[in-house]
Scaffold this motif. Sequence first.
Motif, short mmCIF file in Angstrom:
data_model
loop_
_atom_site.label_atom_id
_atom_site.label_comp_id
_atom_site.label_asym_id
_atom_site.label_seq_id
_atom_site.Cartn_x
_atom_site.Cartn_y
_atom_site.Cartn_z
N PRO A 1 26.28 4.37 18.98
CA PRO A 1 25.03 3.69 19.34
C PRO A 1 23.83 4.34 18.68
O PRO A 1 22.90 3.65 18.26
N ARG B 1 35.15 1.33 21.01
CA ARG B 1 35.32 0.37 22.09
C ARG B 1 36.73 -0.25 22.09
O ARG B 1 37.37 -0.29 23.14
N ASP C 1 29.00 -5.92 25.28
CA ASP C 1 28.79 -5.58 26.67
C ASP C 1 27.93 -6.71 27.26
O ASP C 1 26.85 -6.99 26.75
N GLU D 1 24.45 -5.74 28.12
CA GLU D 1 23.59 -5.56 26.94
C GLU D 1 23.08 -6.92 26.46
O GLU D 1 21.90 -7.09 26.14
N GLU E 1 31.10 6.76 24.51
CA GLU E 1 30.31 7.87 23.97
C GLU E 1 30.87 9.21 24.44
O GLU E 1 31.06 10.13 23.66
N GLY F 1 30.34 1.28 27.32
CA GLY F 1 29.62 1.88 26.18
C GLY F 1 29.45 3.38 26.40
O GLY F 1 29.73 4.20 25.52
#
Length: 452
Positions: free
Chosen positions: A147, A439, A105, A108, A433, A429
């Motif tokens: 994560p 991904r 990402d 990120e 979830e 992300g």
Amino acid sequence: MANILIIEDDEVFSELLVMHLEDKNHQPQVAHTLEQARKLVADNIPDAILLDQQLPDGFGIDILKEVTEHSPHPPVIMITGVSDNTLAIQAMRLGAYDFIRKPMDEFELDTTLTNALKSHRLSRQVSAITQAKDYQVDIDQIIGRSPSILKICKTIGSVASRNAPVLITGESGTGKEVVARALHHHSGRTGLFLPINCSALAENLLESELFGHEKGSFTSALARKEGKFEQAIDGTLFLDELGEMPGSLQAKLLRVLQDGSFERVGGTQTLHSNARILAATNRDLTEMVSTGRFREDLFYRLNVIHMHLPPLREHMEDLSLLTEHLLAKINVRQHTAVKHLAENAWRRMKEYQWPGNIRELDNILTRAAVLARTDTITVDLLALPNELRNENLNTEATEGFPTLRLISLDEIEQEHVRAILEHTRWHKGKACEILGISRPALERKIAKYGLG
Ligand SMILES: Nc1ncnc2c1ncn2[C@@H]1O[C@H](COP(=O)(O)OP(=O)(O)OP(=O)(O)O)[C@@H](O)[C@H]1O
Ligand SMILES: [Mg+2]
């Protein structure tokens, strides 16, 4: 503006990184091999390094070790497609600044890099390097790509070699003992890992188990006995079900935590232990402190590093990996040969709330594997209680089919993926979830349905 060294053999990916970093006014340089990287580092130490794991002439972790041997050293951020959690633990333990999984990402990366550069500039970075060690030992692996599990692994890597106590909380069956064992395994400690269940023994027996006793200190004390604190010297003592520890022992434990000292039951000699203390509980200790059932001072001593393990229902995207892993273990342990889950079984497992978490998953799969007459587990073999099915299921829509629409599953999926992406403002992300998919799976769906 910072000099960033990208060590990455994939030309397309490294070129994308270069463009992205130049956009952010950095000066990136690329090494496609370890050899090139070593030359570039020798010429000019970069401000930060972005590092891939699999390179043509070795592993990223090798150069990580070389870089972090020097202090201070530039922050190293590993960006890798390798899905092995042991690597994340190992990288953090060797002093990597952070560990990011591909596909990455950009947001990120930017946040991590900004923070890394800032802490490097302020020279606040404390490297937690200890001797490199062989990590090939077969330990109970921590499975999961969510994560939350990656965060747990990163924390294990960062804190394993410290001496501070760790408090591990989480519902029953979430993997608290697995994490405790991993902390010991990666600690570099030469002593034993000794677990003790504080709820399994009566108060006086627990006291003698922990601190030992002298001969004759009570009726059945026929000989002197060493306690776990002595046996765990240079090792790790894992106090399981800590919430159940009686008040009198809490005081004695506090003293060992303060200065390592204690006496055997019935003894006068003061002994010392350097055992690292890990504690686990599924109770709410803060609440127990407020109602006076757990000592506040002990709570603060133990709570120096706190790791909370999420219930399985909050990382359902790991369900398939966990199932695969557990079934492989069950087949060995039970001499079974289960290879598949019937579709109805898998659907039911995804709907279920798993109140007993990963331990319950293990139990349910073990029973089903043992009962299975073929290599496939069907829904009837799972024997999951009906009333505990996921409450999120929209029951209204199925009663009397008031909202039945004659469209295909693909159309429903497309609409749903789009809605979730919009809901998360395209934070992929978060979308993964919520959708409980990986991904790459999300990327495939975006491409398939031409979203975006
Ligand atoms: N992330 C994980 N990957 C693989 N297996 C796991 C993981 N977490 C837990 N397990 C497995 O689930 C089971 C329960 O784990 P563990 O005993 O560590 O849970 P716990 O939190 O200590 O539970 P309790 O509170 O009931 O003592 C074990 O068989 C363990 O191997
Ligand atoms: Mg346990």
